[in-house]
Design a protein around this motif. Structure first.
Motif, short mmCIF file in Angstrom:
data_model
loop_
_atom_site.label_atom_id
_atom_site.label_comp_id
_atom_site.label_asym_id
_atom_site.label_seq_id
_atom_site.Cartn_x
_atom_site.Cartn_y
_atom_site.Cartn_z
N MET A 1 82.02 84.29 29.68
CA MET A 1 81.04 84.64 30.69
C MET A 1 80.61 85.86 30.68
O MET A 1 81.44 87.01 30.40
N SER A 2 79.66 86.28 31.06
CA SER A 2 79.08 87.54 31.19
C SER A 2 77.58 87.47 32.05
O SER A 2 76.85 86.54 31.98
N PHE A 3 77.37 88.73 32.61
CA PHE A 3 76.25 88.82 33.70
C PHE A 3 75.76 90.26 33.54
O PHE A 3 76.57 91.27 33.89
N ILE A 5 72.52 93.09 34.23
CA ILE A 5 71.39 93.29 34.90
C ILE A 5 70.49 94.14 33.89
O ILE A 5 70.92 95.49 33.83
N GLU A 42 76.34 80.42 29.95
CA GLU A 42 77.49 81.19 30.13
C GLU A 42 77.33 82.84 30.25
O GLU A 42 77.82 83.49 30.81
N HIS A 43 76.39 82.98 29.37
CA HIS A 43 75.80 84.47 29.33
C HIS A 43 74.39 84.56 30.00
O HIS A 43 73.55 84.23 29.42
N LEU A 44 74.28 85.43 30.87
CA LEU A 44 72.95 85.63 31.76
C LEU A 44 72.61 87.04 31.72
O LEU A 44 73.44 87.98 31.96
N ALA A 46 70.00 89.16 33.83
CA ALA A 46 68.80 89.20 34.87
C ALA A 46 67.60 90.30 34.65
O ALA A 46 68.02 91.33 34.15
#
Lengths: 295, 158
Positions: A1-3, A5, A42-44, A46
């Motif tokens: 998982m990663s987010f 910006i 899983e990996h977003l 923005a």
């Protein structure tokens, strides 16, 4: 998982190259994940704070609309709502005021729904999507971009960064109408866009018509003959009903869609012609045409 | 790999540290992590507007917006409308006009109306109806809600 910006296109492209998926307003992604259409990636990354994606650059040749420009802006932008009125008609009908605030043109295009309201306007305007990756940049016309419901020809590491539209010729304009059962949070039952050029003698010298929600993708109508506005509108209606490949679902039967898409095509040609002649036809045409139940 | 993300949200001007799963929507984080329950879950599908909040002043369906994406931006919920001990004029007028019955849609209505009046201080009835078109009410028939917004506009910009 990663987010993460991203604040620049390059940062976003780096993230896409390592498997992340882009999210702008999330109005398709988050709702789709909840419906089980596709799990949330899983990996977003923005992309809603990338200022390069928010530009609307106008030259004599045309306009470049950043993929992050939202529908509210497209509805109200003075140049777009005049010279590219069909596109503003489409954006003005998307969802509700809140949807139009978070929903972006790039998101609408890359979600690739056959019912998308900006789709047939972009097609009749001859728009191209600019797809960029770390490998380079390319432009793809709408007919080559959309390959099926929710499917497109872009690679996973490519980001739609902008939509390019050439400046229409003089005495040209466009319009988009859709059949709707209510006036907000609605999806096109069917829709049609037209781009029309009017010659000095008042006849139609060029016409393009595209259809919404009557095939696996937005489709362009072929073989519409030229003539007076009334003749072209009638020909567009007949060709639209003939070439539509609608399905029956909870929203309408195939027979009803086939009939009504012709009506929308005729009205779209008529509204585009009025605009091309300089008559004021407010955005969205749907309201002026009285389509949709009173709110 | 853990999907818990640590970040901060600014809600009604107050900073809240949040530890929540990456996929959590803003609505659930506001209600359970921040602890403000004025924002309602209705359809949970971006249709009804009960979950409406303002993000940097613009209305957003918080059920369909990732909470992590709201970090660094100003979130306003219905709790943020009150001005000191006084109700916001919209709150007072929606009560006085009888625009509240079960009350479930009211927080979302108030926030959409706030954003509308910010953008358009003197809206026509049609403009009010378009501005509130993402907010469903099953009780009132809308007329009194629309009247409350128009009355507020007239008060603020006579």
């Amino acid at each position: 998982m990663s987010f993460t910006i991203a604040t620049t296109i390059d940062e976003a492209l780096q993230a896409l190259a390592t498997g992340a998926r882009p999210v702008a307003g999330g109005s398709d992604l988050v709702v789709g994940a909840r419906h089980g259409k596709a799990p949330l990636p899983e990996h977003l990354v923005a992309i809603d704070r990338i200022s390069e994606l928010q530009c609307i650059d106008v030259t004599d040749l045309g306009v470049c609309i950043g993929a992050g420009v939202n529908h509210h802006i497209i509805e109200h932008h003075p140049l777009l709502s005049n010279a590219f009125a069909g596109l503003s008609d489409g954006s003005a009908l998307v969802g509700s005021p809140s949807t139009r605030n978070v929903g972006t043109l790039g998101g609408n295009v890359m979600n690739s729904s056959p019912a998308m309201d900006t789709g047939s306007p972009l097609m009749v305007l001859g728009a191209e999507a600019e797809l960029r990756s770390l490998r380079g940049s390319r432009r793809v016309g709408m007919a080559d971009l959309w390959t099926g419901p929710g499917r497109h020809s872009a690679e996973a590491d490519e980001l739609c960064v902008a939509i390019h539209i050439a400046m229409p010729a003089s005495r040209s304009n466009s319009a988009y109408l859709r059949l709707e059962y209510r006036r907000s949070m609605e999806i096109a039952v069917v829709g049609a866009a037209a781009a029309v050029t009017i010659a000095d003698d008042g006849s139609v010298s060029a016409v393009r018509v595209a259809l919404t929600a009557v095939a696996p993708t937005i489709i362009e109508v072929t073989g519409i003959g030229l003539g007076s506005v009334a003749e072209v509108a009638a020909a567009a209606a007949a060709a639209a009903s003939e070439q539509a490949r609608p399905i029956s679902d909870v929203r309408a039967s195939d027979k009803y869609r086939r009939h009504t898409v012709g009506v929308m095509a005729r009205r779209a040609v008529e509204a585009a012609a009025r605009r091309a002649l300089g008559e004021p036809v407010s955005v969205p045409v749907n309201r002026a045409a009285g389509i949709g139940a009173a709110s | 790999m853990s999907d818990i993300v640590n970040y901060h949200l600014t809600v009604n001007g107050v900073d809240y540290p949040v530890n929540a799963a990456q996929g959590r929507n803003l609505l659930s984080v506001i209600r359970t992590e921040v602890g403000l329950t004025g924002t309602k879950e209705g359809c949970d599908d971006c249709e009804c507007g009960a979950c409406m909040v303002l993000l940097d002043g613009q209305p957003v369906n918080s059920c369909s917006f990732l909470a992590v994406q709201a970090q660094g931006r100003a979130v306003t919920t219905v709790e943020g409308l009150q001005q000191g001990d006084e109700m916001h004029p919209l709150q007072r007028n929606i009560l006085e006009e009888g625009g509240v019955q079960c009350g479930f849609c009211t927080p979302g209505m108030l926030l959409s109306a706030t954003a509308l009046l910010e953008r358009n201080p003197s809206p026509t009835e049609e403009e009010v109806r378009i501005g509130l078109s993402g907010n469903l009410c099953r009780c009132t028939g809308y007329a009194k809600i629309v009247a409350a917004v128009q009355r507020t506009a007239a008060e603020l910009h006579p």
